[in-house]
Enzyme design. Structure first.
Site, mmCIF file in Angstrom:
data_model
loop_
_atom_site.group_PDB
_atom_site.id
_atom_site.type_symbol
_atom_site.label_atom_id
_atom_site.label_comp_id
_atom_site.label_asym_id
_atom_site.label_seq_id
_atom_site.Cartn_x
_atom_site.Cartn_y
_atom_site.Cartn_z
ATOM 1 N N LYS A 9 0.843 -1.209 0.000
ATOM 2 C CA LYS A 9 0.000 0.000 0.000
ATOM 3 C C LYS A 9 0.875 1.255 0.000
ATOM 4 O O LYS A 9 2.070 1.193 0.282
ATOM 5 C CB LYS A 9 -0.896 -0.011 1.234
ATOM 6 C CG LYS A 9 -0.139 -0.015 2.547
ATOM 7 C CD LYS A 9 -1.033 -0.445 3.705
ATOM 8 C CE LYS A 9 -0.262 -0.431 5.017
ATOM 9 N NZ LYS A 9 -1.034 -1.034 6.117
ATOM 10 N N ARG A 20 -10.235 -0.663 15.181
ATOM 11 C CA ARG A 20 -10.231 0.116 13.938
ATOM 12 C C ARG A 20 -11.230 -0.547 13.014
ATOM 13 O O ARG A 20 -12.426 -0.517 13.283
ATOM 14 C CB ARG A 20 -8.792 0.175 13.387
ATOM 15 C CG ARG A 20 -8.565 1.230 12.342
ATOM 16 C CD ARG A 20 -7.112 1.285 11.876
ATOM 17 N NE ARG A 20 -6.650 0.024 11.231
ATOM 18 C CZ ARG A 20 -5.430 -0.156 10.749
ATOM 19 N NH1 ARG A 20 -4.522 0.804 10.824
ATOM 20 N NH2 ARG A 20 -5.092 -1.296 10.183
ATOM 21 N N HIS A 47 -6.360 -7.847 12.530
ATOM 22 C CA HIS A 47 -5.090 -7.112 12.574
ATOM 23 C C HIS A 47 -4.695 -6.883 14.029
ATOM 24 O O HIS A 47 -5.547 -6.582 14.868
ATOM 25 C CB HIS A 47 -5.263 -5.771 11.838
ATOM 26 C CG HIS A 47 -3.989 -5.051 11.547
ATOM 27 N ND1 HIS A 47 -2.921 -5.629 10.885
ATOM 28 C CD2 HIS A 47 -3.597 -3.777 11.815
ATOM 29 C CE1 HIS A 47 -1.951 -4.742 10.749
ATOM 30 N NE2 HIS A 47 -2.329 -3.601 11.315
ATOM 31 N N ARG A 104 0.971 -11.156 6.522
ATOM 32 C CA ARG A 104 0.849 -9.935 5.723
ATOM 33 C C ARG A 104 1.922 -8.913 6.083
ATOM 34 O O ARG A 104 1.613 -7.813 6.540
ATOM 35 C CB ARG A 104 -0.520 -9.271 5.951
ATOM 36 C CG ARG A 104 -1.743 -10.118 5.721
ATOM 37 C CD ARG A 104 -3.016 -9.265 5.827
ATOM 38 N NE ARG A 104 -3.062 -8.490 7.050
ATOM 39 C CZ ARG A 104 -3.612 -8.900 8.196
ATOM 40 N NH1 ARG A 104 -4.202 -10.085 8.269
ATOM 41 N NH2 ARG A 104 -3.586 -8.132 9.268
ATOM 42 N N TYR A 132 16.498 29.366 8.034
ATOM 43 C CA TYR A 132 15.405 30.177 8.603
ATOM 44 C C TYR A 132 15.472 30.247 10.127
ATOM 45 O O TYR A 132 15.687 29.230 10.797
ATOM 46 C CB TYR A 132 14.055 29.565 8.234
ATOM 47 C CG TYR A 132 13.611 29.795 6.814
ATOM 48 C CD1 TYR A 132 13.427 31.090 6.307
ATOM 49 C CD2 TYR A 132 13.344 28.716 5.986
ATOM 50 C CE1 TYR A 132 12.995 31.286 5.003
ATOM 51 C CE2 TYR A 132 12.912 28.900 4.673
ATOM 52 C CZ TYR A 132 12.738 30.186 4.192
ATOM 53 O OH TYR A 132 12.309 30.373 2.908
ATOM 54 N N CYS A 136 14.177 23.307 5.225
ATOM 55 C CA CYS A 136 13.319 24.186 4.419
ATOM 56 C C CYS A 136 12.468 23.325 3.476
ATOM 57 O O CYS A 136 12.515 22.102 3.524
ATOM 58 C CB CYS A 136 14.171 25.156 3.614
ATOM 59 S SG CYS A 136 15.405 26.017 4.597
ATOM 60 N N MET A 137 11.712 23.981 2.592
ATOM 61 C CA MET A 137 10.829 23.206 1.713
ATOM 62 C C MET A 137 11.623 22.360 0.710
ATOM 63 O O MET A 137 11.268 21.206 0.453
ATOM 64 C CB MET A 137 9.866 24.132 0.959
ATOM 65 C CG MET A 137 8.822 23.362 0.166
ATOM 66 S SD MET A 137 7.696 24.392 -0.779
ATOM 67 C CE MET A 137 6.793 25.234 0.511
ATOM 68 N N ASP A 138 12.699 22.951 0.169
ATOM 69 C CA ASP A 138 13.435 22.280 -0.914
ATOM 70 C C ASP A 138 14.870 21.920 -0.546
ATOM 71 O O ASP A 138 15.551 21.264 -1.335
ATOM 72 C CB ASP A 138 13.510 23.188 -2.142
ATOM 73 C CG ASP A 138 12.189 23.830 -2.452
ATOM 74 O OD1 ASP A 138 11.233 23.091 -2.702
ATOM 75 O OD2 ASP A 138 12.111 25.077 -2.405
HETATM 76 C C1 LIG Z 1 -0.304 -2.020 6.702
HETATM 77 C C2 LIG Z 1 -0.918 -3.287 7.045
HETATM 78 C C3 LIG Z 1 -0.129 -4.444 7.132
HETATM 79 C C4 LIG Z 1 1.382 -4.437 7.092
HETATM 80 O O1 LIG Z 1 1.852 -3.930 8.331
HETATM 81 P P1 LIG Z 1 3.407 -3.871 8.675
HETATM 82 O O2 LIG Z 1 3.442 -3.485 10.102
HETATM 83 O O3 LIG Z 1 3.981 -2.828 7.784
HETATM 84 O O4 LIG Z 1 3.977 -5.198 8.416
HETATM 85 C C5 LIG Z 1 -0.786 -5.650 7.312
HETATM 86 N N1 LIG Z 1 -2.135 -5.705 7.418
HETATM 87 C C6 LIG Z 1 -2.909 -4.591 7.386
HETATM 88 C C7 LIG Z 1 -4.370 -4.706 7.533
HETATM 89 C C8 LIG Z 1 -2.328 -3.351 7.206
HETATM 90 O O5 LIG Z 1 -3.097 -2.256 7.180
#
Ligand SMILES: *Cc1c(COP(=O)(O)O)cnc(C)c1O
Length: 404
Positions: free
Chosen positions: A51, A157, A189, A245, A291, A338-340
Site C-alpha cells: 500500500k 479500527r 489485525h 501480511r 530560517y 526548508c521546503m526544498d
Molecule cells: C499495513 C498493514 C499491514 C502491514 O503492516 P506492517 O506493520 O507494515 O507489516 C498488514 N495488514 C494490514 C491490515 C495493514 O493495514
C-alpha cells in the site's frame, strides 16, 4: 501514482544528472526480505503489503520483486491502488502470465466494486452493508466475489466487533447461497505485536480463534485465515495461521526497533535516499544558518546545501538533528529543514567536499544513517520516514543481483 522503473546504469546516470536527489531502491533486497519472512513463517503463505506506493518504494517494481522473492499474495489498502496494481502486473506479464492474488480492504459505500471483481481482486468486508454491495457488484458483473470477512479482535479500527461478527457471517452466508460471494478469508489485525511481551497479542489471537470457530459452526471454512503483519510474522508464531501480511519488513526495516534492528532480523533496507550537493562554501565562525537562525557555526568551517526538504517529505521536525553522511563523515542537519533544501555544517575537514558530491540521508549499512535514526530524530517511526517521501523524488530501481 507509482514511479517509472529505471534499472539500467545509463538510465540511472541520466536521472542522477537531471534530478538533484533520488531514492535508490534495491529490488534484490526486497526479494531477500520476502525470503526471510517466508522462512520465519514456514507454514504460511506470504502476502507482501504494498500500500501507499509500496511504502514509498514504488508499487510495481516492488510488487514484481516481492513475487519473485516468493510472495504469493499482494495486499494494498485502497481500491484504486489495487486496480493500478492489477493493471500494471497484467501489462508486464502479458495475457498468459500469472495472476497473483491481490487483497484490497478500504472502500466506502458506492465504491466501484464491479471494477474490483472484473480485475479479479479479493475484497474485504467488515459489515453487512459491504457484503451486500459486493454481492450487488457480483450480480451486475456475473462474477463470484472472493470475500475476506474482517473481525475486530482488539485493534479498535476496522472489522466487525466479535458481538457483530454473527451478523457479518450471516450476510455472507446469504450472499453465498445465491452464488454471488465466496468466503475465502477470515482475518484481523494486531494492535501491539511490536511489543513482544504485550499480552494483547495472545488475547487477540484467542478472539480470532473464537471467530474462526463461530464461522466453522456456521459452515464457513475459509481458504486463508490471516492475522500477522511484520511483527506477528517475526515475533509471534502463534499468529501465522495460513497467510502472513508483512509490509515494513519487506522493505528491510524493522517493525520494532526497540526489539531488534534490521540487521539482527536478517533484513536488508531496500531504500537509500541520497542527493548531490548544490552549494559548498566556506563561512566564518558565528555564521547563522537557515530560517530563524536556529543554528550558528562554532568555528570557521564549510557548509553544504542538500537539495531535499519538507516538500520532498523530509520531516521539518528533524531540523538541527537529522543525520547525514557526506564524504564518509557522519554529520547532521544544521538549522531548519526548508521546503526544498537543508544545510549541513561540514566541519573543519569539509574543505575537500565539492558541489556534486553525494550526501546520503539513510540507507543500508553502518557507514550511513538508517531510517530508524531519522525516525528517532523526527519523533516518528521508520514507516513514516519512507512512506512520506514525496513524489518529486525519483525512485530509481536497481537490481545488482539480477541474472543477465
Ligand atoms: C499495513 C498493514 C499491514 C502491514 O503492516 P506492517 O506493520 O507494515 O507489516 C498488514 N495488514 C494490514 C491490515 C495493514 O493495514
Amino acid at each position: 501514482m507509482s514511479s517509472p522503473v529505471r534499472t539500467t546504469p545509463t538510465d540511472l546516470a541520466a536521472a542522477a544528472v537531471a534530478h538533484p536527489a533520488r531514492a535508490v531502491v534495491d529490488l534484490s533486497a526486497v526479494r531477500h526480505n520476502v525470503g526471510v519472512l517466508a522462512q520465519a513463517a514456514p507454514t504460511a503463505q506470504v502476502m507482501a503489503v504494498a500500500k501507499a506506493d509500496a511504502y514509498g518504494h514504488g508499487l510495481l517494481p516492488v510488487a514484481r520483486a516481492a513475487l519473485a522473492g516468493g510472495a504469493t499474495w499482494l495486499g494494498v489498502a485502497q481500491l484504486p491502488e489495487a486496480l493500478e496494481l492489477r493493471a500494471g502486473l497484467d501489462a508486464a506479464a502479458g495475457p498468459a502470465g500469472p495472476r497473483p492474488r491481490i487483497l484490497t480492504w478500504i472502500f466506502a459505500p458506492g465504491a466501484p466494486l464491479g471494477r474490483a471483481l472484473e480485475a479479479d481482486l479479493d475484497v474485504s468486508a467488515s459489515a453487512p452493508w459491504a457484503v451486500e454491495e459486493i454481492a450487488a457488484a457480483a450480480r451486475a458483473t456475473g462474477r463470484t466475489a472472493r470475500v475476506h470477512l474482517k473481525v475486530d479482535t482488539g485493534m479498535g479500527r476496522g472489522g466487525a466487533r466479535p458481538e457483530a461478527f454473527g451478523d457479518l457471517l450471516h450476510a455472507a452466508l446469504r450472499a453465498r447461497s445465491e452464488g454471488t460471494v465466496d468466503v475465502v478469508g477470515i482475518w484481523s489485525h494486531l494492535a501491539c505485536a511490536d511489543e513482544v511481551d504485550n499480552p494483547v497479542t495472545a488475547r487477540q489471537t484467542a478472539v480470532f480463534t473464537a471467530a474462526l470457530d463461530q464461522a466453522a459452526r456456521a459452515g464457513v471454512r475459509p481458504e486463508v485465515r490471516h492475522l500477522a503483519a511484520s511483527s506477528g510474522t517475526l515475533f509471534h508464531p502463534a499468529t501465522h495461521f495460513d497467510l502472513v501480511r508483512p509490509g515494513i519488513a519487506v522493505y528491510g526495516l524493522t517493525p520494532a526497533p526497540d526489539v531488534a534492528g534490521s540487521a539482527a532480523l536478517g533484513l536488508r533496507p531496500a531504500m537509500r535516499l541520497e542527493a548531490r550537493l548544490t552549494v559548498v562554501k566556506p563561512v566564518p565562525a558565528g555564521t547563522p544558518l537557515s530560517y530563524g537562525h536556529t543554528a550558528r557555526t562554532s568555528t570557521d568551517t564549510h557548509v553544504a546545501v542538500v537539495p531535499l526538504g519538507y516538500g520532498d517529505g523530509i520531516p521539518r521536525a528533524a531540523s538541527n538533528r537529522g543525520p547525514i553522511t557526506v564524504a564518509g563523515r557522519r554529520l547532521h542537519v544544521a538549522g531548519r529543514v526548508c521546503m526544498d533544501q537543508l544545510v549541513v555544517d561540514l566541519g573543519p575537514e569539509g574543505a575537500d567536499v565539492r558541489e556534486g558530491d553525494t550526501a546520503v540521508l539513510f540507507g543500508e549499512g553502518d557507514d550511513v544513517p538508517s531510517a530508524d535514526e531519522w525516525a528517532e530524530a523526527s519523533g516518528t517511526i521508520n514507516y513514516e520516514i519512507v512512506t512520506r517521501l514525496g513524489a518529486r523524488v525519483p525512485r530509481l530501481h536497481v537490481d545488482p543481483e539480477a541474472r543477465p
